[in-house]
Design an enzyme around this catalytic site. Structure first.
Site, PDB file in Angstrom:
ATOM      1  N   ASP A  60       0.877  -1.170   0.000  1.00 17.17           N
ATOM      2  CA  ASP A  60       0.000   0.000   0.000  1.00 17.17           C
ATOM      3  C   ASP A  60       0.913   1.218   0.000  1.00 17.17           C
ATOM      4  OD1 ASP A  60      -1.631   2.162   0.563  1.00 17.17           O
ATOM      5  OD2 ASP A  60      -2.476   1.312   2.408  1.00 17.17           O
ATOM      6  N   VAL A  61       0.952   1.965  -1.106  1.00 19.31           N
ATOM      7  CA  VAL A  61       1.916   3.057  -1.227  1.00 19.31           C
ATOM      8  C   VAL A  61       1.649   4.191  -0.246  1.00 19.31           C
ATOM      9  CG1 VAL A  61       2.464   2.565  -3.641  1.00 19.31           C
ATOM     10  CG2 VAL A  61       0.613   4.178  -3.101  1.00 19.31           C
ATOM     11  N   TYR A 155      -7.883  14.148  -8.654  1.00 17.69           N
ATOM     12  CA  TYR A 155      -6.892  13.609  -9.583  1.00 17.69           C
ATOM     13  C   TYR A 155      -6.001  14.728 -10.108  1.00 17.69           C
ATOM     14  CZ  TYR A 155      -4.948  10.829 -13.415  1.00 17.69           C
ATOM     15  OH  TYR A 155      -4.098  10.163 -14.263  1.00 17.69           O
TER      16      TYR A 155
END
Length: 248
Positions: A60-61, A155
């Site tokens: 999980d970054v 985003y």
């Protein structure tokens, strides 16, 4: 001659799409590669297919503990990491500003922005000790200008952040031989893009001067150049791979 011989790379989001293409090309060009992803089955299968110079680590970054595990595993298997490709990313819900929830915004930024920050923080000490390295951060054309292609505010914000962080870390750590560049893909034929746009290359291509969506490998070729010693004097720069979408 293999263009990445002797390189030890971490590639996040490597189980499919662009990350998979990067991993395949890096191994083919001589690198030892640590593939990371939340998709454990696909990641493990790909690492097994790529052979002894590839391993998979669930990751999980957005977790600093997971980053510690990735670096420990990489160094134990291959040695100090000298290439990082921060590729993992999510688009998030395709919604207007007024419909976008705070929690949704933070979830997108946790992967796209915090994940890149944590990755750079994890690898820089080892790169300093080794005398240098290359960090390639995957942003987007949504990190170059605010277009409808950016899908949503989270985003767009996170991809601009990747661009800015890349420049800052390039400026701060260039004295240590660390190069940092951002890559800004446009419409790429990946499962994530197809799902987000409901496109398979048709309607989206109308907005692209070259008249088509790109294959993931066309981005990987740029990432390969930036990871290799061929780009030894390239740092702090944006590299747009969009078929001309942002040209006019």
């Amino acid at each position: 001659m293999a263009r990445l011989a002797g390189k030890i790379a971490v590639i996040t989001g490597a189980a499919r799409g662009m990350g998979e293409a990067h991993a395949r090309l890096f191994v083919r060009e001589g690198a030892s590669v640590v593939l990371t992803d939340l998709n454990g089955q696909a990641g493990s299968d790909l690492a097994g297919e790529l052979g002894d110079r590839a391993i998979f680590v669930p990751h999980d970054v957005s977790s600093s503990k997971d980053w510690d595990n990735v670096l420990i595993t990489a160094e134990a298997r291959f040695g100090p990491v000298n290439v990082l490709v921060n590729n993992a990313g999510v688009i998030g819900p395709v919604k207007s500003l007024l419909d976008f929830e705070e929690e949704e915004f933070l979830q997108v930024c946790a992967v796209n922005q915090l994940g890149v920050f944590l990755g750079m923080k994890a690898v820089v000490p080892g790169m300093v000790a080794a005398g240098g390295g290359s960090i390639v951060n995957i942003s987007s054309i949504a990190g170059m200008l605010g277009t409808r292609a950016s899908s949503n505010a989270a985003y767009c914000a996170s991809k601009f952040a990747v661009r800015g962080m890349s420049k800052l870390i390039a400026a701060q750590w260039g004295h240590a031989g660390i190069r940092v560049n951002s890559v800004h893909p446009g419409y790429i034929l990946t499962p994530m893009m197809v799902a987000a746009t409901d496109e398979t290359g048709g309607g989206a291509s109308d907005a692209i001067p070259l008249g088509r969506m790109a294959q993931p490998e066309e981005v990987s070729n740029v990432v390969l150049f930036l990871a290799s010693d061929e780009s030894s004097f390239v740092s702090g720069a944006e590299h747009v791979v969009d078929g001309g979408m942002t040209a006019g």
